[in-house]
Motif scaffolding. Structure first.
Motif, PDB file in Angstrom:
ATOM      1  N   ASP B  72     -16.885   3.996  11.207  1.00 22.42           N
ATOM      2  CA  ASP B  72     -15.589   3.720  11.836  1.00 22.42           C
ATOM      3  C   ASP B  72     -14.501   3.553  10.771  1.00 22.42           C
ATOM      4  OD1 ASP B  72     -14.152   3.458  14.096  1.00 22.42           O
ATOM      5  OD2 ASP B  72     -14.914   1.484  14.669  1.00 22.42           O
ATOM      6  N   ASP B  73     -14.598   4.406   9.725  1.00 23.30           N
ATOM      7  CA  ASP B  73     -13.685   4.236   8.585  1.00 23.30           C
ATOM      8  C   ASP B  73     -12.212   4.380   8.967  1.00 23.30           C
ATOM      9  OD1 ASP B  73     -13.992   6.927   9.063  1.00 23.30           O
ATOM     10  OD2 ASP B  73     -14.234   7.513   6.961  1.00 23.30           O
ATOM     11  N   LYS B  74     -11.926   5.239   9.939  1.00 26.45           N
ATOM     12  CA  LYS B  74     -10.536   5.462  10.333  1.00 26.45           C
ATOM     13  C   LYS B  74      -9.923   4.169  10.896  1.00 26.45           C
ATOM     14  CE  LYS B  74      -7.905   9.296  12.107  1.00 26.45           C
ATOM     15  NZ  LYS B  74      -7.840  10.446  12.966  1.00 26.45           N
ATOM     16  N   ARG B  75     -10.722   3.460  11.708  1.00 20.06           N
ATOM     17  CA  ARG B  75     -10.219   2.213  12.306  1.00 20.06           C
ATOM     18  C   ARG B  75     -10.046   1.139  11.229  1.00 20.06           C
ATOM     19  NH1 ARG B  75     -12.128  -2.120  16.128  1.00 20.06           N
ATOM     20  NH2 ARG B  75     -14.304  -1.543  15.815  1.00 20.06           N
ATOM     21  N   LEU B  76     -10.980   1.128  10.270  1.00 13.93           N
ATOM     22  CA  LEU B  76     -10.887   0.124   9.204  1.00 13.93           C
ATOM     23  C   LEU B  76      -9.653   0.366   8.335  1.00 13.93           C
ATOM     24  CD1 LEU B  76     -12.252  -2.330   7.936  1.00 13.93           C
ATOM     25  CD2 LEU B  76     -13.522  -0.791   6.447  1.00 13.93           C
ATOM     26  N   ARG B  77      -9.326   1.654   8.119  1.00 12.76           N
ATOM     27  CA  ARG B  77      -8.181   1.975   7.257  1.00 12.76           C
ATOM     28  C   ARG B  77      -6.861   1.466   7.817  1.00 12.76           C
ATOM     29  NH1 ARG B  77     -10.423   7.943   6.078  1.00 12.76           N
ATOM     30  NH2 ARG B  77     -11.879   7.370   4.440  1.00 12.76           N
ATOM     31  N   GLU B  78      -6.824   1.217   9.113  1.00 14.44           N
ATOM     32  CA  GLU B  78      -5.616   0.641   9.731  1.00 14.44           C
ATOM     33  C   GLU B  78      -5.380  -0.784   9.193  1.00 14.44           C
ATOM     34  OE1 GLU B  78      -3.597   1.881  12.338  1.00 14.44           O
ATOM     35  OE2 GLU B  78      -4.571   3.827  12.161  1.00 14.44           O
ATOM     36  N   ARG B  79      -6.451  -1.408   8.668  1.00 14.41           N
ATOM     37  CA  ARG B  79      -6.352  -2.830   8.314  1.00 14.41           C
ATOM     38  C   ARG B  79      -6.509  -3.115   6.827  1.00 14.41           C
ATOM     39  NH1 ARG B  79      -9.874  -6.307  12.461  1.00 14.41           N
ATOM     40  NH2 ARG B  79      -9.080  -7.887  11.038  1.00 14.41           N
ATOM     41  N   ILE B  80      -6.766  -2.060   6.021  1.00 15.91           N
ATOM     42  CA  ILE B  80      -7.054  -2.333   4.611  1.00 15.91           C
ATOM     43  C   ILE B  80      -6.001  -1.756   3.669  1.00 15.91           C
ATOM     44  CG2 ILE B  80      -9.552  -2.485   4.962  1.00 15.91           C
ATOM     45  CD1 ILE B  80      -9.835   0.319   3.818  1.00 15.91           C
ATOM     46  N   ALA B  81      -6.003  -2.310   2.462  1.00 18.80           N
ATOM     47  CA  ALA B  81      -5.183  -1.767   1.372  1.00 18.80           C
ATOM     48  C   ALA B  81      -5.956  -2.013   0.086  1.00 18.80           C
ATOM     49  CB  ALA B  81      -3.826  -2.458   1.322  1.00 18.80           C
ATOM     50  N   ILE B  82      -5.728  -1.167  -0.910  1.00 18.25           N
ATOM     51  CA  ILE B  82      -6.453  -1.336  -2.177  1.00 18.25           C
ATOM     52  C   ILE B  82      -5.543  -1.076  -3.363  1.00 18.25           C
ATOM     53  CG2 ILE B  82      -7.267   1.073  -2.269  1.00 18.25           C
ATOM     54  CD1 ILE B  82      -9.858   0.038  -3.548  1.00 18.25           C
ATOM     55  N   VAL B  83      -5.765  -1.851  -4.425  1.00 18.33           N
ATOM     56  CA  VAL B  83      -5.203  -1.505  -5.730  1.00 18.33           C
ATOM     57  C   VAL B  83      -6.409  -1.182  -6.610  1.00 18.33           C
ATOM     58  CG1 VAL B  83      -3.845  -2.238  -7.708  1.00 18.33           C
ATOM     59  CG2 VAL B  83      -3.211  -3.021  -5.431  1.00 18.33           C
ATOM     60  N   PRO B  84      -6.645   0.119  -6.870  1.00 15.34           N
ATOM     61  CA  PRO B  84      -7.836   0.502  -7.638  1.00 15.34           C
ATOM     62  C   PRO B  84      -7.776   0.004  -9.087  1.00 15.34           C
ATOM     63  CG  PRO B  84      -6.871   2.391  -6.526  1.00 15.34           C
ATOM     64  CD  PRO B  84      -5.869   1.289  -6.457  1.00 15.34           C
ATOM     65  N   GLN B  85      -8.934   0.129  -9.746  1.00 14.09           N
ATOM     66  CA  GLN B  85      -9.079  -0.442 -11.093  1.00 14.09           C
ATOM     67  C   GLN B  85      -8.010   0.044 -12.068  1.00 14.09           C
ATOM     68  OE1 GLN B  85     -12.538   0.606 -13.741  1.00 14.09           O
ATOM     69  NE2 GLN B  85     -13.148  -1.417 -13.112  1.00 14.09           N
ATOM     70  N   GLU B  86      -7.782   1.343 -12.114  1.00 13.74           N
ATOM     71  CA  GLU B  86      -6.846   1.853 -13.122  1.00 13.74           C
ATOM     72  C   GLU B  86      -5.547   2.335 -12.476  1.00 13.74           C
ATOM     73  OE1 GLU B  86      -9.110   4.701 -15.339  1.00 13.74           O
ATOM     74  OE2 GLU B  86     -10.597   3.186 -15.813  1.00 13.74           O
ATOM     75  N   ALA B  87      -5.194   1.738 -11.350  1.00 11.68           N
ATOM     76  CA  ALA B  87      -3.959   2.149 -10.669  1.00 11.68           C
ATOM     77  C   ALA B  87      -2.755   1.825 -11.540  1.00 11.68           C
ATOM     78  CB  ALA B  87      -3.841   1.440  -9.339  1.00 11.68           C
ATOM     79  N   ARG B  88      -1.771   2.718 -11.518  1.00 13.70           N
ATOM     80  CA  ARG B  88      -0.522   2.480 -12.242  1.00 13.70           C
ATOM     81  C   ARG B  88       0.629   2.827 -11.307  1.00 13.70           C
ATOM     82  NH1 ARG B  88       0.688   5.529 -16.874  1.00 13.70           N
ATOM     83  NH2 ARG B  88      -0.606   7.265 -16.212  1.00 13.70           N
ATOM     84  N   THR B  89       1.747   2.164 -11.543  1.00  9.91           N
ATOM     85  CA  THR B  89       2.920   2.514 -10.742  1.00  9.91           C
ATOM     86  C   THR B  89       3.427   3.871 -11.239  1.00  9.91           C
ATOM     87  OG1 THR B  89       4.123   1.162 -12.306  1.00  9.91           O
ATOM     88  CG2 THR B  89       3.718   0.196 -10.155  1.00  9.91           C
ATOM     89  N   VAL B  90       3.928   4.693 -10.321  1.00  9.07           N
ATOM     90  CA  VAL B  90       4.387   6.046 -10.699  1.00  9.07           C
ATOM     91  C   VAL B  90       5.574   5.926 -11.654  1.00  9.07           C
ATOM     92  CG1 VAL B  90       5.324   8.224  -9.820  1.00  9.07           C
ATOM     93  CG2 VAL B  90       3.535   7.032  -8.550  1.00  9.07           C
ATOM     94  N   ALA B  91       5.435   6.576 -12.817  1.00  6.57           N
ATOM     95  CA  ALA B  91       6.364   6.356 -13.929  1.00  6.57           C
ATOM     96  C   ALA B  91       7.826   6.629 -13.578  1.00  6.57           C
ATOM     97  CB  ALA B  91       5.935   7.226 -15.106  1.00  6.57           C
ATOM     98  N   TRP B  92       8.078   7.677 -12.775  1.00  4.95           N
ATOM     99  CA  TRP B  92       9.466   8.083 -12.533  1.00  4.95           C
ATOM    100  C   TRP B  92      10.086   7.360 -11.334  1.00  4.95           C
ATOM    101  CZ3 TRP B  92       5.369  11.579 -11.988  1.00  4.95           C
ATOM    102  CH2 TRP B  92       5.046  11.958 -10.688  1.00  4.95           C
ATOM    103  N   MET B  93       9.413   6.344 -10.841  1.00  5.54           N
ATOM    104  CA  MET B  93       9.964   5.591  -9.712  1.00  5.54           C
ATOM    105  C   MET B  93      10.200   4.140 -10.086  1.00  5.54           C
ATOM    106  SD  MET B  93       7.624   7.360  -6.835  1.00  5.54           S
ATOM    107  CE  MET B  93       7.825   6.140  -5.572  1.00  5.54           C
ATOM    108  N   THR B  94      10.912   3.438  -9.223  1.00  9.40           N
ATOM    109  CA  THR B  94      11.174   2.014  -9.432  1.00  9.40           C
ATOM    110  C   THR B  94      10.225   1.222  -8.515  1.00  9.40           C
ATOM    111  OG1 THR B  94      12.762   1.886  -7.627  1.00  9.40           O
ATOM    112  CG2 THR B  94      13.628   2.562  -9.777  1.00  9.40           C
ATOM    113  N   PRO B  95      10.065  -0.086  -8.752  1.00  7.96           N
ATOM    114  CA  PRO B  95       9.223  -0.871  -7.837  1.00  7.96           C
ATOM    115  C   PRO B  95       9.697  -0.781  -6.385  1.00  7.96           C
ATOM    116  CG  PRO B  95       9.594  -2.106  -9.839  1.00  7.96           C
ATOM    117  CD  PRO B  95      10.467  -0.887  -9.933  1.00  7.96           C
ATOM    118  N   ARG B  96      11.023  -0.724  -6.187  1.00 11.46           N
ATOM    119  CA  ARG B  96      11.529  -0.652  -4.804  1.00 11.46           C
ATOM    120  C   ARG B  96      11.118   0.684  -4.160  1.00 11.46           C
ATOM    121  NH1 ARG B  96      15.373  -3.952  -3.093  1.00 11.46           N
ATOM    122  NH2 ARG B  96      16.477  -4.050  -5.068  1.00 11.46           N
ATOM    123  N   GLN B  97      11.285   1.764  -4.919  1.00 16.68           N
ATOM    124  CA  GLN B  97      10.915   3.089  -4.393  1.00 16.68           C
ATOM    125  C   GLN B  97       9.404   3.174  -4.167  1.00 16.68           C
ATOM    126  OE1 GLN B  97      12.584   5.470  -7.539  1.00 16.68           O
ATOM    127  NE2 GLN B  97      14.625   5.538  -6.624  1.00 16.68           N
TER     128      GLN B  97
END
Lengths: 247, 312
Positions: B72-97
């Protein structure tokens, strides 16, 4: 909660086109300059005789480059920023994500396309039917390259190689093959090699539409059939092999 | 199973490289903070990725709040969020964007996404950095910007894979505050290398060793289940009394540590006091518990501990 697909589509366009163009304008200059520089070289060397073919070549390169850029951009966001992992674990729709990324590539290429279309109107001045035929051929070109690009993106885990592949394929399929010039310029034994590239068929169709090449009705039908068949084949392969999550 | 994280003999094999996860079975409340600790290569990231629906297990099942992670992964995805181990903010964007577009990808209309993004950035005191390019921000601020993205979402289950790796001690403590804030109305599942972090934050702790779950429970309950509950530390050069039962180790500087039970710790203390030696007695720390459960650190662990940000 009701989720907006339009919003999901717009997010890809904002990230991969609008914000990048706004914050890194040099990338935009690079995108515009590649097809136009080839066009100028062909125009100078042919003393203006091949300007029409060169404009069509620029349009093909621009559309093909858009598709190939999708490969580098998806890989970049997936491998360097782990953005795809964040989106897999969310209600984001994979198909809307890819559609949005594809749309962002076209939007990114709008300045180059605008220049080339304006030149096309000046030098090729096609009628309404011919313009429709040219547009259909270019859209098919875009669909083929976007499918190829997405297939490579799902297989790639190394961004440096992704960008290298993107540049290599663009050069092979749009600069070496007879896209900016007529296929008759290639010596006969090598001419058959050119037909291994989908861009050759698109260029033939466009040159025929603009009156730079005379193809028989059978040859036109064959060209369309080859490109449509190839695109459909690639779509089937991609839909089977594309990976949104790992198994 | 509402309110519970349950896994049943969860296993994952990567090609021919062996089992990354072996028969992991656990049941824990899906509220507050669940911290997963383990050596490098213990299987922490694999477990997070399976629970976050990014990776299919080779065998076994898992449920969060009664939702099957695989079926039931589709239903679970409605409720989850993840910050993966090596996640980085996209360089050409701002935190607001970054926050705005993440919410739009989750399906929020532009206006609602913008309102939520502004609110989240304000809550994390990122207002003054909100319109600067991500590539110009410090490591700590970039991590906070990633936290702002998931905080702004409607997800009530959040996975954070080593969120503080590479941060300086001050930034790390600031980040802990953010995690406590997030955990007020969400279930946070985090992995960490820092045992102090796990001890400070975890309502429930899981210990992984070589792909197997070695222990799970609250920190006091795990402490209670370990063989030795007390630690006696004797400075270098001092005479070490005879130990009838316990584990004696000598550190690099010559300091001796005895892990033992309460009665033996009392007996050792009495002997040391009579001899006039300096010493300290304390309940075992999470570090001590970890090494009792998982074993001594390997050369690879020691190298990883000195590795730069993002390395695992």
């Amino acid at each position: 909660m009701r989720r907006s697909h339009a919003s999901q589509l717009l997010a890809s366009i904002l990230v991969n086109a609008v914000y990048e163009m706004k914050n890194y304008p040099i990338n935009l200059v690079n995108t515009v300059i590649s097809p136009i520089s080839f066009l100028l070289v062909i125009d100078f060397v042919s003393r203006g005789a091949l300007i029409g073919q060169a404009i069509e070549g620029g349009l093909i390169m621009s559309m093909f480059q858009s598709g190939m850029s999708l490969q580098g951009d998806i890989s970049h966001l997936k491998n360097d920023f782990k953005l795809q992992d964040m989106l897999v674990s969310s209600p984001a729709s994979p198909s809307v994500y890819v559609l949005g990324m594809a749309a962002s590539e076209v939007i990114y290429n709008i300045p180059a396309l605008a220049v080339l279309v304006a030149l096309g109107a000046l030098y090729i001045h096609p009628g309404a039917i011919a313009a429709l035929e040219l547009t259909a051929a270019l859209l098919l070109m875009f669909l083929t390259s976007i499918t190829l690009g997405f297939m490579f993106a799902t297989l790639s885990s190394d961004i440096v190689q992704s960008f290298a592949w993107s540049r290599l394929l663009t050069t092979i399929f749009t600069a070496i093959t007879p896209v900016y010039y007529p296929i008759t310029y290639i010596p006969l034994p090598f001419r058959y090699l050119a037909y291994l590239s989908p861009t050759t068929y698109i260029a033939e169709l466009m040159q025929n539409t603009a009156g730079y090449l005379r193809l028989s009705a059978g040859a036109v039908a064959t060209d369309w059939a080859v490109v449509v068949g190839l695109t459909l084949g690639l779509l089937v392969v991609v839909s089977r092999n594309a990976r949104w999550k790992e198994s | 199973m509402e309110g519970q994280l349950v896994t049943e003999r969860l296993s994952k094999r990567y090609g021919s490289s062996g089992m990354a996860l072996q028969d992991v079975s656990l049941s824990a409340p899906s509220s507050g903070i669940f911290a997963l600790i383990g050596r490098n290569g213990a299987g922490k990231t694999t477990l997070v990725r399976i629970l976050a629906t990014e990776l299919a297990p080779t065998s076994g099942r898992a449920w969060i709040n009664g939702i099957d992670v695989v079926a039931d992964d589709k239903r679970l995805r409605e409720r989850i969020a993840i910050v993966p181990q090596e996640a980085r903010t996209v360089a050409w964007m701002t935190p607001r964007q970054s926050t705005l577009t993440y919410l739009m990808w989750r399906g929020f209309p532009y206006g609602e996404a913008k309102r939520r993004a502004d609110e989240s950035l304000g809550r994390l005191r990122l207002d003054r950095f909100a319109d600067r390019l991500n590539r110009t921000l410090s490591g700590g601020t970039k991590r906070k910007a990633l936290a702002a993205m998931v905080l702004a979402s409607e997800a009530d289950i959040v996975f954070l894979d080593e969120p503080t790796t590479g941060l300086d001690p001050v930034s790390r403590r600031e980040f802990w505050e953010i995690l406590r804030e997030l955990a007020k109305d969400r279930f946070i599942f985090l992995t960490t290398h820092y045992l102090e972090e796990a001890e400070q934050l975890a309502d429930t702790l899981g210990v992984l060793g070589r792909g197997r779950l070695v222990a799970v429970g609250s920190v006091p309950s795990i402490r209670g289940r370990t063989r030795y509950q007390y630690s006696v530390k004797i400075p270098a050069g001092a005479r070490v009394p005879e130990v009838s039962h316990g584990e004696v180790t000598t550190g690099k500087g010559g300091e001796v540590q005895i892990l033992t039970d309460e009665d033996e710790a009392f007996a050792i203390s009495r002997k040391l006091s009579v001899g006039g030696s300096r010493f300290s007695v304390s309940p075992v720390s999470l570090d001590d518990i970890f090494f009792q459960l998982v074993g001594e650190p390997t050369q690879e662990d020691a190298e990883a501990a000195q590795a730069p940000e993002g390395a695992t």
